[in-house]
Design an enzyme around this catalytic site. Sequence first.
Site, PDB file in Angstrom:
ATOM      1  N   ALA A  71      23.298  16.741  38.726  1.00 22.88           N
ATOM      2  CA  ALA A  71      24.036  16.900  37.564  1.00 22.88           C
ATOM      3  C   ALA A  71      24.215  15.077  36.826  1.00 22.88           C
ATOM      4  CB  ALA A  71      25.550  17.321  37.600  1.00 22.88           C
ATOM      5  N   ASP A  72      24.031  15.034  35.762  1.00 19.78           N
ATOM      6  CA  ASP A  72      24.495  13.917  35.079  1.00 19.78           C
ATOM      7  C   ASP A  72      25.946  13.594  35.512  1.00 19.78           C
ATOM      8  OD1 ASP A  72      24.282  11.445  33.675  1.00 19.78           O
ATOM      9  OD2 ASP A  72      23.487  12.483  31.821  1.00 19.78           O
ATOM     10  N   CYS A  73      26.054  12.370  35.558  1.00 21.98           N
ATOM     11  CA  CYS A  73      27.486  11.790  35.964  1.00 21.98           C
ATOM     12  C   CYS A  73      28.566  12.440  35.228  1.00 21.98           C
ATOM     13  CB  CYS A  73      27.672  10.272  35.764  1.00 21.98           C
ATOM     14  SG  CYS A  73      26.375   9.388  36.867  1.00 21.98           S
TER      15      CYS A  73
END
Length: 820
Positions: free
Chosen positions: A337-339
């Site tokens: 997942a992106d941050c």
Amino acid sequence: MFTYGDSSFFSNSDSATLHLLHFFFFFFFWTNDGYQNFSLTRPAELSLSQSTATHPHPEFPCNPPHHSSYAFCNTSLPISTRAQSLISLLTLGEKIQQLSNNVTPIWRLGIPAYEWWSESLHGIAANGPGVSFNGSVPSATSFPQVLLTAASFNRSLWFAIASAIAVEGRAMYNVGQAGLTFWAPNINIFRDPRWGRGQETPGEDPMVAAAYATEYVRGFQGENWDSGGSRGEAYGSGENMLKGSDGNLMLSACCKHFTAYDLENWGEFRPYNFNAVITQQDLEETYQPPFRSCIQEGRASCLMCSYNSVNGVPSCAQKDLLQKARDDWGFKGYITADCDAVATVYEDHGYAKTPEDAAADVLKAGTDIDCGTYLLRHTQLAIEQGKIRGEDIDKALLNLFSVQLRLGLYDGDPIKGQFGKLGPLDVCTEQHKNLALEAARQGIVLLKNDFKFLPLNKSTVGSVAIIGPAAQNTSILGGGYTGTPCDPKSYFEGLKEYIEKTSYAPGCLDIECKVHNGLTEAIQIAKEADVVMVVAGLDLSQENEELDRYSLLLPGKQMDLISAVADSSKRPILLVLTGGGPLDVSFAKDDPRIAAIIWVGYPGETGGQALAELIFGEFNPGGRLPMTWYPESFIHVPMTDMRMRPDPSSGYPGRTYRFYTGHNVYKFGYGLSYTNYTYSFLSVPDKLSLLGSSPKHHSSVRTLSQTSNGHEYVSVDEMESCDALRFHAEILVTNNGDMDGSHVVMLFSRMPATFKGAPQNQLIGFTRLNTLSHSATATSILVDPCKHLSSVNKHGTRILPLGNHILMLEGLEHSISIQT
């Protein structure tokens, strides 16, 4: 060693060998019939053992004698067996600790901490916590920002850059200053000219973005490197190509952001709460092709799901989206997942009812790791509430550990491994800096050159004035996701190498240019100089992650500064435009006081030298714009409208060169040269038969269908064989000028006129080749009708229309009839 202009640099060869033992790189530029060599040689007096002998990696798993006997340390076992063995030894708490980018150590098994997040967009960057420049490696080569590199339209150059970045990344890992898993490339479509991160992408065309993704991943992950440190004899061939889920990786590349992520800050919308409403047609035709190629052709080992929702479901929680990558495209790797994207599933999108639901949703959808702490904090309770099972976590860990094992993380001392001899001496080498310079040369685009104002003759230029706040600022060169460059050179410094009497005035305090606090000085030096250059445009204060633009005009009073300087100069001036986002510079395009315009983008650490070389004719410009430059009126189009096709009833003009129906400032693919070219087709078929008798142009098809207006087509999925339809468009390119040049050939196609809803035209092939003055050069472009002459219908199905398709080459057209 190579110096620009050597005849050997432009000589063709059938193959080249990259040999790590002596650190020779042969990077392949400008493929025509063969490959053209760019030799990168490590200084002979330095042995590889010197590079890391005094800089051993501090910690590693499977360290003998106490922690090397586990089955997961046994390199003779299959990757899956080793991964399963490691999983079986972990407690539930230890398993959950693996679900974050920052993994805590498991000392009882001899496993140190690991940071998954490192960045390498156009060089090793400091954005992720996995990279540090505090150590024996204080800097890394800063290549041009991706958008400018894409403007070279040179696949082999893209591969070469990624390979060089990988060498520096592995070298930094070996001394404890980087990880092994890097989150690049960014291959989202540059859909809207206001997007602050468009600079990080290969541009607006899905075919170009797909090609860039493939080359970057192949080069970065070390394709064609064998255990002896050699590259296969020819690009894309060789027995030691990395294949499948068990192939060794030099480093891990990550295709991001999956999918349709291209908005930062527009009105009330942020990527964290934005729902991208996309038709199945646009999804399959525009947004997904780069990711599909990144996985299928590049064989990427990581996929990053994006913040935004797609049609109501957050990307990281959308099972059908993520499983399509695995089941349909054959993805073998881990999904991150992106941050804090997992947190947005509950906190911003409101898709999940509780934090535990968000954790369960993303893990069951196929997301393996969270850049952040959300899974660490909420997975345990999700299990206790029965929302997720232990096997869901094990599935994620299998993907994560499999990639780490392919990277050799559990093979013992990395210094004794395949890439263990790389170290500080392999970073910021002259070879890599020369490659960065060559990339800038090939990407810079000449947009205007009235009356052959350029190139300048330095023997007749006594003085130069360079004006603009970016002219003497090296921090502007890299753009977003830049580390500490090796040896940056400003535009002022580059010019001063040619003309000693070079004066500088900022004109404005900064790029925002809210006040003309330096206008008087700028006008004064403009009056006195033989040649005047203004550096204007954008920097990261105007476009970046978290910051989109609201205007396509030059910031603040830059336009007034340019006009005042042009009024003061003895002769027409040169305008240099920095930044990634397209600009409406119609005033300059039409102003006779501005003789030439150059787009330099974010050219990397060698940008100052490359620009000076172009201005004084050391090389012939050949870059082409990888995105449309729109007029200011485009700002009335909502950034949130994801549609590609125009809607005349509402005045919606469409997006990108394939569908946009409005006026443009500069077209996609535009770029001038110091010479001029003419073209001819040497060999192109006039007809392709789907049911004919010719083995070369025959592919049987089961059914014919019709559009609503009666146009016949076939579904590509119904074709029994597309291979038989492929052909090479043989092209002759004639350089009619007095200067040799590296030239980009771009082949477009247009659908039959009666076929509705197709792109106005679309790029189907490109190549870059060297041409000699007053000479003709032959080249060829492979055309696969199932890919290149097809379209996608409203149901998301790729179809091949029958009828006359038009091939277009710089104003030249050729009709090909596809028949049953």
